[in-house]
Write an enzyme that holds these catalytic residues in place. Structure first.
Site, PDB file in Angstrom:
ATOM      1  CD  GLU A 146      -3.043  -0.981   0.195  1.00 16.48           C
ATOM      2  OE1 GLU A 146      -3.054   0.042  -0.523  1.00 16.48           O
ATOM      3  OE2 GLU A 146      -3.887  -1.887   0.095  1.00 16.48           O
ATOM      4  CG  ASP A 293      -5.585  -7.296  -7.901  1.00 18.55           C
ATOM      5  OD1 ASP A 293      -4.500  -7.517  -7.342  1.00 18.55           O
ATOM      6  OD2 ASP A 293      -6.470  -6.575  -7.394  1.00 18.55           O
ATOM      7  CD  GLU A 387     -14.876  -5.018  -1.218  1.00 18.13           C
ATOM      8  OE1 GLU A 387     -13.800  -5.119  -0.604  1.00 18.13           O
ATOM      9  OE2 GLU A 387     -14.951  -4.559  -2.383  1.00 18.13           O
ATOM     10  CD  GLU A 405     -10.387  -1.541  -8.020  1.00 23.55           C
ATOM     11  OE1 GLU A 405      -9.343  -1.338  -7.372  1.00 23.55           O
ATOM     12  OE2 GLU A 405     -11.536  -1.298  -7.554  1.00 23.55           O
TER      13      GLU A 405
END
Length: 914
Positions: A146, A293, A387, A405
């Protein structure tokens, strides 16, 4: 992602072509595609596009302005309580808090968004604030992943656009690479995380003390997610290219090389979690969503940014495996890396919504259109993308933290196709954000997309990505002060210039790909798609792909949910035994169970599938016995339904899922605990009574306020500081007696949510709420009338400052009788908690009770699961009325015991978070 989407447009580009040529031809590819698509299409007018673009600017101002006013220099804004989220000062949310490092995260993450939205003056002010206020030497443990994508990427994106503005000569003339120096400082602070034998970084690091030191409080982890280790190359390589310090790119390349080497060789897939010391896969399921991803994303983008062919070759190898095993159009389902024909789960997570955009960059448009349309249908059903959702499109995890996204993929599909349909999709996203997520102090994440309840959370990525993609979707080239085609987007949508590919190239490029695998030359296309073939002179081509998917969510029978050996059926073989069909009293079924895993690889595959279905069926039955969460919506001025609080249900009283919602003004009961006859019945008559938890049973409180004439009740937790953000939701049980006499609805709020109502009562006196199973649409006419009234301006400002201070009431010890009547839900989970195997909250997992539980039979028809099971049971009993199988059949427990290892694996996957 950026507009640079391919490697040539009609003839092959040499493998070592100058990167400026590659970038130019890539941009031309997307322009060519657009010109074909718009032929015959009905474009959105320039005026409407400008109107929507201006709406995005206003929304960004609302979010960014409230962060700067109420939260800065904290990392994030808490939009329901109008204050900043500071690490250590709020109840811990687990690993999701590892993104917070006391470095004004939202401001850094928003830097290049300001420039994209033409807010250059605000950008200059923001850079000065970062340089003046931000400290990167805090004693705090943060996520390496992050911190890299949000903070390091934010600093580099800010630097990239700062030097661009300086070169233009109007803004940033004072700038002297200060953001780059901060990025370099942060890069060196992250490097100790790579001190492992594999080269894979530790998942966390202490910004001040690094790894392993006693003061660091980290360095004992053994596992990390594939995306966590494989999403570093863009930022680290850019840092090396900007500064000339090669060490950053070297470390990131080593981590990528190790992940490539450890892929499963027969399937060419990677798992979700890997041991950073041994390289063993800890979780062997594979997909394109959470945990993996951006690893795939960065392989392709590293090729685009750095021009290294080995990254493209690796991506293409993985992509071939994804399309072979994971893609089941329009679905993308996780599989086992060792048994890729076997699905690992029957639900999908929201993070895979980025994948259609990546497919656009790859040039594979058709599956991108299919998956995007499927996701859009889910959004139209729930207003947001949950989610996680099942293959029959029921909610699996109900949160939505305002993820960008899907907006990202929408932008790139529009950029590649020019189809105005995607502008309408973007318009829907804007409307839903304003209608359901907007609150007086910003935009609040959705706690539950089914009820519309909010979470006191506005993540930095919302400003970094969502507004950037939405603005670019509606912007024409002249609306942006620089050429977006000269940059590539990181996974956090930060902008890195393509000219870095020819700068400071001191890293020896060794093509290691062919050392690990034999490559099929046909897998590597050195040209971008020929648009005349991709879009065969048919402006309705994309529509023809989308059309069959228009009703896929409502029908609940999408193609490709379960892989069936059709060739076996055609040859006369019996279909495999499904969990929903299994009956323990059927000897044929028991015989099939005994064969599973022993006779052949096909039987073994059937056995694994059966066990997975059995576990999921059992889990679903348990979920259906629990009540879903409810919603308390503040509908009076100045909230107008914009604040929705997550409430726990009661097992007694009016069922809000079966009856019309209850609406009324609130009033506090006296005594506040509601444990005796009320002394202020005139105050609660015809209103919704506020009661404090404690001292008596919930049902007794309900009877007392009902006798006083209340039309509903809200029980507020007396445990100061409790919140639905961090505590498990629970339902209020009865008192063990007959509760049919209780006719009013009762809901439970934790202290934090209850304080929002109590503070509103103190501020405005008359506060009206709606008790329901799902938040209702706001009344825009009333809202507009109120907002247009000048005398309400000061009140509107006050509404944005509703504090979260808890009601000051004496805390009373709770009797054990109440505690015993409290049925607690499992704690809800955050997508950031990759390695925690805690239980999923029922509020996230339980499907809407009004939805039909449908499944797909072997003929592809929709059947009701409950009716099917009942009919089968009745058929068996009728046909064998006198048969007892008790002594003839091997006990089912002994059969299941043979598969303990598989059961544990499936249970772990069922518990794993996003």
């Amino acid at each position: 992602m950026s507009g640079a989407g391919g490697r040539g447009c009609g003839s092959p580009v040499p493998q070592r072509a100058p990167w400026s040529l590659v970038a130019a031809t890539a941009a031309f590819c997307l322009v060519s595609a657009t010109s074909v698509w718009t032929a015959g299409a009905e474009p959105m007018s320039r005026e409407e596009k400008q109107k929507l673009g201006n709406q995005v600017l206003e929304m960004f101002d609302h979010a960014y302005g409230n962060y700067m006013e109420h939260a800065y220099p904290a990392d994030e804004l808490m939009p329901l309580t109008c204050r900043g989220r500071v690490r250590g000062q709020e109840p811990s949310r687990g690993d999701v808090d590892d993104a917070l490092g006391k470095f004004s995260l939202t401001l850094i993450d928003s830097l290049d968004t300001l420039v994209v939205l033409n807010k250059t003056k605000e950008f200059e002010d923001a850079v000065r604030k970062v340089l003046k206020d931000v400290n990167l030497d805090n004693d705090v443990v943060v996520s390496v992943f992050e911190t890299n994508i949000r903070v390091l990427g934010g600093l580099l994106g800010g630097h990239s656009l700062a030097i661009m503005l300086k070169e233009k000569g109007e803004y940033m003339q004072w700038y002297n690479d200060e953001l780059l120096q901060m990025a370099k400082q942060l890069g060196y602070k992250l490097l100790p995380a790579f001190n492992t034998t594999s080269g894979l970084p530790y998942p966390r690091i202490n910004l001040k003390f690094g790894i392993r030191k006693p003061e660091a409080r980290t360095g004992t982890e053994t596992d990390t997610c594939t995306a966590c280790a494989g999403t570093l190359i863009l930022e680290f390589a850019a840092l090396s290219r900007f500064t000339g310090a090669t060490i950053f790119e070297e470390y990131a390349r080593k981590a990528l090389d190790f992940l490539w080497e450890k892929r499963q060789r027969s399937s060419n897939l990677v798992g979700v979690t890997i041991n950073i010391h041994t390289g063993d896969w800890v979780r062997k399921d594979s997909g394109v969503g959470a945990g993996i991803d951006s690893y795939y994303e960065y392989l392709l983008k590293a090729y685009v940014l750095l021009g290294d062919d080995s990254f493209l070759e690796r991506f293409n190898t993985h992509y071939d495996a994804i399309m072979r095993y994971i893609s089941q159009p329009p679905l993308l389902l996780d599989v086992h890396i060792h048994k890729p024909m076997l699905n690992a789960r029957t639900w999908m997570d929201a993070l895979l919504a980025f994948f259609p955009g990546l497919q656009v960059l790859k040039g594979d448009i058709r599956p991108a259109i299919e998956t995007h349309e499927m996701l859009y249908q889910v959004i139209k059903k729930h207003n947001f993308l949950p989610e996680a959702f099942t293959t029959d499109f029921r909610v699996h995890w109900a949160q939505h933290p305002l993820r960008p996204e899907f907006a990202e993929s929408t932008y790139f599909l529009y950029k590649a196709t020019g189809d105005p349909y995607y502008l309408e999709v973007g318009k829907t996203l804007i409307e839903n954000l304003n209608k359901y997520a907007r609150v007086p102090c910003g935009f609040a994440a959705m706690k539950d997309v089914r009820t519309g309840s909010h979470e006191d959370r506005m993540d930095s990525f919302f400003l970094a990505e969502m507004f950037k993609y939405l603005y670019l979707l509606f912007a024409d080239k002249e609306d942006i002060i620089f050429d977006i085609e000269d940059y590539i987007f990181t996974t956090e949508a930060h902008l890195l210039p393509l000219w870095l590919s020819t700068t400071n190239q001191s890293i020896a490029k060794k093509n290691t790909t062919s050392e690990y695998t034999e490559l099929d030359d046909s897998n590597f296309d050195w040209t971008c798609p020929n648009t005349q073939i991709l879009f065969p002179n048919d402006p309705l081509y994309a529509q023809s792909i989308r059309e069959p998917l228009k009703n896929v969510v409502d029908k609940s029978c999408p193609r490709g949910i379960i892989r069936v050996r059709e060739e076996s059926f055609r040859s006369g073989a019996k279909p495999p035994l499904r969990a929903r069909d299994f009956m323990a009293t059927n000897p044929e079924h028991l015989e099939i169970l005994k064969k599973m895993g022993a006779a052949s690889s096909i039987d073994a595959e059937d056995g694994l599938r059966f066990m997975q279905e059995m576990i999921e069926l059992s889990s679903q039955q348990q979920k259906e016995q629990q009540l879903p969460p409810r919603a308390v919506q503040i509908v009076s001025h100045p909230f107008f339904g914009r604040v929705v609080l997550t409430a726990g249900p009661a097992q007694f009283g009016l069922d809000l899922s079966k009856h019309k919602e209850t609406r009324g003004f609130v009033a506090s009961s006296k005594p506040y605990n509601g444990c005796s006859e009320l002394t202020n019945p005139e105050a609660v008559m015809g209103k919704i009574a506020l009661i404090q938890r404690g001292q008596c049973m919930f049902a007794e409180k309900a009877r007392n306020i009902q006798n006083a004439g209340a039309i509903g009740g809200i029980v507020i937790d007396d445990n100061e500081g409790s919140s639905s953000d961090t505590a498990p939701l629970f339902q209020m049980a009865g008192d063990g007696k007959d509760t049919d006499d209780i006719k009013i609805p009762m809901l439970f709020l934790f202290s934090k949510e209850g304080s929002i109502i109590l503070d509103a009562v103190r501020e405005y006196e008359e506060v009206e709420v709606l008790l329901s199973d799902k938040a209702k649409d706001r009344d825009p006419e009333m809202e507009n009338e109120e907002q247009s009234s000048p005398e309400n301006d000061s009140q509107n400002q006050s509404a944005e400052q509703v504090s979260s201070s808890s009601q000051e009431v004496d805390s009373v010890d709770q009797e054990s009788s109440e505690e015993n009547s409290l049925n607690s839900y499992p704690e809800s989970l955050s997508p950031a908690d990759m390695d925690n195997a805690a239980s999923i909250s029922a509020s996230e997992q339980t499907s809407n009770p009004t939805e039909n539980h449908e499944t797909t039979n072997l003929n592809g028809e929709c059947t009701d699961l409950d009716n099917q099971l009942q009919e089968q049971s009745e058929t068996e009993e009728d046909s064998n009325p006198n048969v007892s199988w008790g002594k003839k059949v091997q006990p089912i427990d002994s059969i299941l015991a043979d598969w303990n290892e598989d059961i544990e694996a499936f249970e772990m996957m069922e518990k794993d978070e996003l």
